[in-house]
Scaffold this active site. Structure first.
Site, PDB file in Angstrom:
ATOM      1  N   ALA A 144       0.876  -1.356   0.103  1.00 52.78           N
ATOM      2  CA  ALA A 144      -0.100  -0.030  -0.002  1.00 52.78           C
ATOM      3  C   ALA A 144       0.802   1.415  -0.003  1.00 52.78           C
ATOM      4  O   ALA A 144       0.538   2.322  -0.814  1.00 52.78           O
ATOM      5  CB  ALA A 144      -0.910  -0.179   1.250  1.00 52.78           C
ATOM      6  N   LYS A 195      -0.872 -16.780  -0.665  1.00 48.67           N
ATOM      7  CA  LYS A 195       0.506 -16.212  -0.681  1.00 48.67           C
ATOM      8  C   LYS A 195       0.796 -15.804   0.570  1.00 48.67           C
ATOM      9  O   LYS A 195       2.084 -15.528   1.049  1.00 48.67           O
ATOM     10  CB  LYS A 195       0.492 -15.011  -1.689  1.00 48.67           C
ATOM     11  CG  LYS A 195      -0.427 -13.881  -1.666  1.00 48.67           C
ATOM     12  CD  LYS A 195      -0.090 -12.996  -0.633  1.00 48.67           C
ATOM     13  CE  LYS A 195      -1.125 -11.826  -0.745  1.00 48.67           C
ATOM     14  NZ  LYS A 195      -0.805 -10.743   0.105  1.00 48.67           N
ATOM     15  N   ASN A 260       2.985 -10.179   6.738  1.00 52.31           N
ATOM     16  CA  ASN A 260       3.139 -11.751   6.883  1.00 52.31           C
ATOM     17  C   ASN A 260       4.489 -12.217   7.064  1.00 52.31           C
ATOM     18  O   ASN A 260       4.730 -13.129   7.757  1.00 52.31           O
ATOM     19  CB  ASN A 260       2.330 -12.460   5.742  1.00 52.31           C
ATOM     20  CG  ASN A 260       0.749 -12.338   5.741  1.00 52.31           C
ATOM     21  OD1 ASN A 260      -0.086 -12.909   6.658  1.00 52.31           O
ATOM     22  ND2 ASN A 260       0.149 -11.199   5.042  1.00 52.31           N
ATOM     23  N   GLU A 285      -2.985 -11.677   7.357  1.00 46.90           N
ATOM     24  CA  GLU A 285      -4.288 -12.582   6.912  1.00 46.90           C
ATOM     25  C   GLU A 285      -3.711 -14.083   6.997  1.00 46.90           C
ATOM     26  O   GLU A 285      -4.522 -15.014   7.108  1.00 46.90           O
ATOM     27  CB  GLU A 285      -4.828 -12.269   5.700  1.00 46.90           C
ATOM     28  CG  GLU A 285      -5.770 -10.961   5.659  1.00 46.90           C
ATOM     29  CD  GLU A 285      -7.189 -11.095   6.175  1.00 46.90           C
ATOM     30  OE1 GLU A 285      -7.555 -12.435   6.689  1.00 46.90           O
ATOM     31  OE2 GLU A 285      -7.976 -10.146   6.415  1.00 46.90           O
TER      32      GLU A 285
END
Length: 341
Positions: A144, A195, A260, A285
């Site tokens: 982002a 991913k 992650n 996530e």
């Protein structure tokens, strides 16, 4: 006739870094409203053209972007809804949205995750909670902060209706942000969820000091695992070497801004997963997706060694060292058709 020709109003639900970045992009193209929970964040966006909490003070947002904490205002005025809330809050926001939203308004998800408990993809939740509303996902290698700062990047908008996808893609496209289209919603959503799990594995490797060759090995074999499960679930094999698959996998595994990857590194430093999650400003996530991915692997009879080892570390008390020893102990077989690492 004039009313039909007006620019569609985009409403972005969620005040995180990616939701805000997409909202700012859309605001440069046409009328855009961002719903956020925090009055402080709304004031920051409206008065300072910044989201300091998630993007820092250096990123300046479009001065035409407006934020609100009034959910009804956002829902009632939307011609296109962009969902930027995490997977654990996705259904709740949609349920609230269902009370206010006009029929047929398209819903585009930014979420790269799966719903725990139901194992549903975000577009499936849209179809269940908002039947009759076209659903899709904007996916790709999109850190982002980089997109917000104007670095060149690209994404793919996945929707079953390619005519609609083509029309909507223009809302997100800028000179430096390319938007492609595909009709493979399943593949794009599964690639986005998978991913994250594999980025945790690579982050573990960083903590162990593995070499570049080993890192490339893990990423390449992760792509194979991603493709096997994604195709088994109905995705197209052509999606996984593309932006939503390999592109996003590379950036999530290697970027120092990847949440992650950060989780994997912290696990390698010996920190408990609950402590890691509590210390983070945003959701990773892959933590929630690991167990869901293994449920899918078992359902389809697939061997997924990398996902298995990540799940073992997060949910079953294994260590990062044991995870990598487990991978290296796998006997290699056929590169494409083999079942091992």
């Amino acid at each position: 006739m004039a009313a039909q020709m007006r620019e569609p109003k985009v409403v972005v639900l969620g005040g995180g870094s990616w939701g805000t970045t997409v909202a700012s992009i859309c605001a440069r193209r046409g009328p855009t409203l961002q719903w956020v929970r925090s009055r402080e964040t709304a004031d920051d966006i409206n008065e300072n053209h910044r989201n300091s909490r998630y993007l820092g003070n250096d990123v300046v947002l479009s001065d035409t972007l407006r934020a609100t904490t009034d959910f009804c205002e956002a829902a009632n005025t939307a011609d296109v809804v962009v969902m930027g809330v995490p997977s654990h809050g996705f259904r709740g926001v949609l349920t609230e949205l269902a009370r206010e939203l006009r029929p047929w308004v398209p819903v585009v998800s930014l979420v790269k995750g799966l719903e725990q408990g139901t194992n549903m993809r975000m577009s499936q939740i849209v179809e269940e909670v908002l039947p009759g509303h076209p659903a899709g996902i904007l996916a790709g290698p999109n850190i982002a902060r980089e997109v917000a700062e104007g670095y060149a990047a690209a994404a793919v908008l996945a929707m079953p209706d390619q005519h609609l996808a083509t029309r909507l893609s223009g809302l997100f496209r800028t000179r430096r942000f390319r938007v492609y289209t595909t009709d493979d919603v399943v593949g794009a959503e599964m690639a986005g969820a998978l991913k994250n799990v594999f980025a945790i594995a690579v982050g573990m490797g960083y903590s162990l000091g593995i070499g570049e060759n080993t890192r490339a090995l893990v990423i390449a074999r992760a792509l194979r695992e991603m493709t096997k499960l994604g195709v088994a679930m109905g995705g197209s094999p052509d999606t996984f070497p593309g932006l939503a698959g390999l592109g996003d996998l590379i950036v999530t595994c290697t970027s120092q801004r990847s949440r992650n990857r950060h989780v994997g590194e912290q696990l390698g430093a010996g920190k408990p997963i609950d402590e890691i999650i509590a210390s983070m400003n945003q959701v990773a996530e892959g933590v929630k997706a690991a167990s869901v991915i293994m449920e899918f692997a078992n359902e389809f009879g697939l061997t997924m060694p990398i996902a298995r080892e990540v799940d073992a570390v997060i949910n079953h008390g294994s260590t990062v060292e044991q995870a990598y020893r487990g991978l290296i102990a796998e006997v290699p077989g056929h590169e494409v058709h083999g079942s091992g690492f």
